[in-house]
Design a protein around this motif. Structure first.
Motif, PDB file in Angstrom:
ATOM      1  N   HIS A 165       0.957  -1.067  -0.103  1.00 30.74           N
ATOM      2  CA  HIS A 165      -0.104  -0.077   0.029  1.00 30.74           C
ATOM      3  C   HIS A 165       0.760   1.300   0.081  1.00 30.74           C
ATOM      4  O   HIS A 165       0.334   2.373   0.084  1.00 30.74           O
ATOM      5  CB  HIS A 165      -1.025   0.041   1.161  1.00 30.74           C
ATOM      6  CG  HIS A 165      -1.860  -1.090   1.262  1.00 30.74           C
ATOM      7  ND1 HIS A 165      -2.258  -1.714   2.208  1.00 30.74           N
ATOM      8  CD2 HIS A 165      -2.627  -1.742   0.280  1.00 30.74           C
ATOM      9  CE1 HIS A 165      -3.320  -2.776   1.954  1.00 30.74           C
ATOM     10  NE2 HIS A 165      -3.308  -2.780   0.689  1.00 30.74           N
ATOM     11  N   LEU A 166       1.959   1.278  -0.328  1.00 30.43           N
ATOM     12  CA  LEU A 166       3.066   2.548  -0.112  1.00 30.43           C
ATOM     13  C   LEU A 166       3.723   2.086  -1.615  1.00 30.43           C
ATOM     14  O   LEU A 166       4.828   1.312  -1.627  1.00 30.43           O
ATOM     15  CB  LEU A 166       3.959   2.305   1.062  1.00 30.43           C
ATOM     16  CG  LEU A 166       4.992   3.901   0.950  1.00 30.43           C
ATOM     17  CD1 LEU A 166       3.931   5.140   0.885  1.00 30.43           C
ATOM     18  CD2 LEU A 166       5.781   3.500   1.944  1.00 30.43           C
ATOM     19  N   ALA A 167       3.461   2.781  -2.517  1.00 30.64           N
ATOM     20  CA  ALA A 167       4.055   2.843  -3.999  1.00 30.64           C
ATOM     21  C   ALA A 167       5.289   3.609  -4.068  1.00 30.64           C
ATOM     22  O   ALA A 167       5.182   4.904  -4.008  1.00 30.64           O
ATOM     23  CB  ALA A 167       3.143   2.951  -5.120  1.00 30.64           C
ATOM     24  N   VAL A 168       6.503   2.910  -3.881  1.00 25.17           N
ATOM     25  CA  VAL A 168       7.741   3.684  -4.200  1.00 25.17           C
ATOM     26  C   VAL A 168       8.489   3.087  -5.444  1.00 25.17           C
ATOM     27  O   VAL A 168       8.324   1.844  -5.508  1.00 25.17           O
ATOM     28  CB  VAL A 168       8.614   3.563  -2.663  1.00 25.17           C
ATOM     29  CG1 VAL A 168       9.937   4.370  -3.160  1.00 25.17           C
ATOM     30  CG2 VAL A 168       7.947   4.175  -1.704  1.00 25.17           C
ATOM     31  N   ASN A 169       9.038   3.888  -6.041  1.00 26.77           N
ATOM     32  CA  ASN A 169       9.755   3.090  -7.278  1.00 26.77           C
ATOM     33  C   ASN A 169      10.814   2.231  -6.908  1.00 26.77           C
ATOM     34  O   ASN A 169      11.376   2.343  -5.861  1.00 26.77           O
ATOM     35  CB  ASN A 169      10.627   4.286  -7.968  1.00 26.77           C
ATOM     36  CG  ASN A 169      11.089   3.836  -9.555  1.00 26.77           C
ATOM     37  OD1 ASN A 169      11.924   3.022  -9.603  1.00 26.77           O
ATOM     38  ND2 ASN A 169      10.561   4.384 -10.440  1.00 26.77           N
ATOM     39  N   TYR A 170      10.995   0.934  -7.395  1.00 26.44           N
ATOM     40  CA  TYR A 170      11.590  -0.161  -7.061  1.00 26.44           C
ATOM     41  C   TYR A 170      13.048   0.255  -6.828  1.00 26.44           C
ATOM     42  O   TYR A 170      13.861  -0.194  -6.166  1.00 26.44           O
ATOM     43  CB  TYR A 170      11.259  -1.290  -7.920  1.00 26.44           C
ATOM     44  CG  TYR A 170      11.956  -2.671  -7.408  1.00 26.44           C
ATOM     45  CD1 TYR A 170      11.309  -3.396  -6.388  1.00 26.44           C
ATOM     46  CD2 TYR A 170      13.316  -3.016  -8.051  1.00 26.44           C
ATOM     47  CE1 TYR A 170      12.087  -4.779  -6.078  1.00 26.44           C
ATOM     48  CE2 TYR A 170      13.673  -4.336  -7.548  1.00 26.44           C
ATOM     49  CZ  TYR A 170      13.011  -4.952  -6.589  1.00 26.44           C
ATOM     50  OH  TYR A 170      13.748  -6.367  -6.041  1.00 26.44           O
ATOM     51  N   TRP A 171      13.425   1.182  -7.843  1.00 25.15           N
ATOM     52  CA  TRP A 171      14.888   1.458  -7.993  1.00 25.15           C
ATOM     53  C   TRP A 171      15.127   2.590  -7.059  1.00 25.15           C
ATOM     54  O   TRP A 171      16.446   2.954  -7.364  1.00 25.15           O
ATOM     55  CB  TRP A 171      15.407   1.441  -9.367  1.00 25.15           C
ATOM     56  CG  TRP A 171      14.971   0.383 -10.155  1.00 25.15           C
ATOM     57  CD1 TRP A 171      14.068   0.083 -11.246  1.00 25.15           C
ATOM     58  CD2 TRP A 171      15.600  -1.026 -10.067  1.00 25.15           C
ATOM     59  NE1 TRP A 171      13.849  -1.284 -11.385  1.00 25.15           N
ATOM     60  CE2 TRP A 171      14.988  -2.102 -10.977  1.00 25.15           C
ATOM     61  CE3 TRP A 171      16.576  -1.663  -9.451  1.00 25.15           C
ATOM     62  CZ2 TRP A 171      15.197  -3.162 -11.057  1.00 25.15           C
ATOM     63  CZ3 TRP A 171      16.933  -3.023  -9.416  1.00 25.15           C
ATOM     64  CH2 TRP A 171      16.316  -3.701 -10.497  1.00 25.15           C
ATOM     65  N   ALA A 172      14.686   3.111  -6.304  1.00 26.93           N
ATOM     66  CA  ALA A 172      14.996   4.276  -5.376  1.00 26.93           C
ATOM     67  C   ALA A 172      16.134   3.711  -4.501  1.00 26.93           C
ATOM     68  O   ALA A 172      16.022   2.515  -3.928  1.00 26.93           O
ATOM     69  CB  ALA A 172      13.698   4.925  -4.933  1.00 26.93           C
ATOM     70  N   LYS A 173      17.080   4.506  -4.299  1.00 30.26           N
ATOM     71  CA  LYS A 173      18.151   3.948  -3.463  1.00 30.26           C
ATOM     72  C   LYS A 173      17.789   3.840  -2.040  1.00 30.26           C
ATOM     73  O   LYS A 173      18.287   2.937  -1.206  1.00 30.26           O
ATOM     74  CB  LYS A 173      19.166   5.068  -3.501  1.00 30.26           C
ATOM     75  CG  LYS A 173      19.982   5.050  -4.909  1.00 30.26           C
ATOM     76  CD  LYS A 173      21.121   6.127  -4.853  1.00 30.26           C
ATOM     77  CE  LYS A 173      21.979   6.091  -6.089  1.00 30.26           C
ATOM     78  NZ  LYS A 173      22.903   6.991  -6.270  1.00 30.26           N
ATOM     79  N   SER A 174      16.827   4.728  -1.576  1.00 26.13           N
ATOM     80  CA  SER A 174      16.240   4.640  -0.069  1.00 26.13           C
ATOM     81  C   SER A 174      14.962   5.373  -0.185  1.00 26.13           C
ATOM     82  O   SER A 174      14.444   5.872  -1.050  1.00 26.13           O
ATOM     83  CB  SER A 174      17.243   5.297   0.800  1.00 26.13           C
ATOM     84  OG  SER A 174      17.330   6.713   0.605  1.00 26.13           O
ATOM     85  N   LEU A 175      14.207   5.110   1.158  1.00 31.96           N
ATOM     86  CA  LEU A 175      13.009   5.779   1.221  1.00 31.96           C
ATOM     87  C   LEU A 175      13.033   7.446   1.217  1.00 31.96           C
ATOM     88  O   LEU A 175      12.171   7.883   0.423  1.00 31.96           O
ATOM     89  CB  LEU A 175      12.249   5.266   2.470  1.00 31.96           C
ATOM     90  CG  LEU A 175      10.921   5.644   2.530  1.00 31.96           C
ATOM     91  CD1 LEU A 175      10.056   4.991   1.736  1.00 31.96           C
ATOM     92  CD2 LEU A 175      10.366   5.338   4.064  1.00 31.96           C
ATOM     93  N   ASP A 176      13.992   7.815   1.965  1.00 30.85           N
ATOM     94  CA  ASP A 176      13.947   9.313   1.957  1.00 30.85           C
ATOM     95  C   ASP A 176      14.595   9.976   0.801  1.00 30.85           C
ATOM     96  O   ASP A 176      14.371  11.050   0.536  1.00 30.85           O
ATOM     97  CB  ASP A 176      15.019   9.699   3.214  1.00 30.85           C
ATOM     98  CG  ASP A 176      16.227   9.028   3.213  1.00 30.85           C
ATOM     99  OD1 ASP A 176      16.648   8.221   2.597  1.00 30.85           O
ATOM    100  OD2 ASP A 176      17.323   9.817   3.729  1.00 30.85           O
TER     101      ASP A 176
END
Length: 311
Positions: free
Chosen positions: A171-182
């Motif tokens: 339920h939290l869509a973040v780009n899979y290839w982002a280096k970190s959450l922040d």
């Protein structure tokens, strides 16, 4: 738009015209769908993990039709054992929050203040936020199965209290290839709210009063949820939830060629903006005279990882 003057506003969207709101909504939805596509394979793997943990019965066709398909609850047992050890370590029975004193404390005033802050915050978690303990318990159970989980901490203007809710990774869509959450360019919390819950926020001045049409729920993992619980989605009625996208992103709303951190809330089906609020405060604005050098965003999500992803 003067970004300093909008920090305390309940909804910046009230000061924008319809054309600008439509443009923002399109950008939010496009970014969300891009991030969903990037983690499509991971979502499919997550469904397999949940089916394995909940021992969903599946018909086999190999090595022959209706071959035996016995599953031992190894993953479920391991997850429960991890939760039984992790929960007491993360949530002490009396004071889950303790203050840390950095530097010299000659007269003991800093230590005394740290203890007062720790006791007050412990009271908030254990007594003013009744779901905190239960959701921490659930987090410890799902963490070894899904690999990560998130807690979202914020002030709820409707309930007028601090909230720290469990957000499942699907339920939290973040780009899979982002280096970190922040460091992620955007984070989209997929929220389900029915008509009455949205009306409450309209009456409070949190959401814009717009026509959202007929609700169309969007729940990643619906197939595995139906398989594990044996239930199916009911026919649409007044309680059918709308799919609300709360995206923590960067937008240039003051037209100075520098994007500021905002929280944009959009109804996914109708593409209507419901709310825009800043994701920064005065302390996060770094200036050189009258020139804004950068704006530090306020992070609402805390990631609880299990094992680092080798990707």
């Amino acid at each position: 738009m003067d970004i300093v003057n909008v920090i305390d506003q309940d909804n910046v969207a009230t000061s924008l015209d319809d054309a600008k709101l439509d443009e923002i909504a399109k950008e939010v939805i496009t970014g969300f769908e891009t991030d969903e596509d990037s983690r499509h394979d991971w979502l499919e793997k997550m469904e397999d993990w949940i089916k394995l943990a909940t021992q969903v019965t599946q018909r086999k066709s190999y090595p022959w039709p209706d071959a035996a398909n016995v599953k031992f609850p190894l993953l479920a047992t391991a997850a429960m054992q991890f939760a039984a050890r992790a929960y007491p370590a993360l949530v002490p029975p009396t004071e889950p929050v303790t203050g840390l004193v950095l530097g010299k404390d000659v007269d003991g005033q800093m230590t005394a203040r740290a203890k007062r802050i720790g006791r007050h915050m412990s009271y908030q978690l254990l007594h003013q936020m009744p779901d905190w303990e239960e959701e921490m318990d659930k987090l410890c159970l799902v963490l070894p199965i899904l690999g990560c989980a998130f807690k979202k901490t914020y002030y709820d203007p409707l309930e007028e209290t601090n909230v720290s809710e469990l957000v499942m990774p699907q339920h939290l869509a973040v780009n899979y290839w982002a280096k970190s959450l922040d460091k992620a360019e955007r984070k989209t919390h997929i929220i389900q709210r029915n008509k009455n819950e949205i009306k409450e926020r309209i009456n409070r001045g949190i959401y814009l009063d717009v026509d959202l049409g007929v609700p169309v729920p969007y729940n990643p993992g619906d197939d595995v949820r139906s398989a594990t619980s044996g239930t199916s989605e009911s026919n649409p009625d007044d309680t059918t939830p709308y799919t609300i996208l709360e995206q923590h992103c960067w937008l240039d709303l003051d037209d100075d060629d520098y994007k500021e951190p905002w929280i944009v809330t959009v109804d996914y089906t109708s593409g209507k903006v419901l709310r825009i609020v800043p994701r920064f405060d005065l302390d996060g604005i770094v200036r050189d005279g009258d020139t804004i050098i950068r704006i530090k965003s306020v992070e609402y999500f805390t990631k609880f990882p299990f094992i680092p992803n080798p990707d």
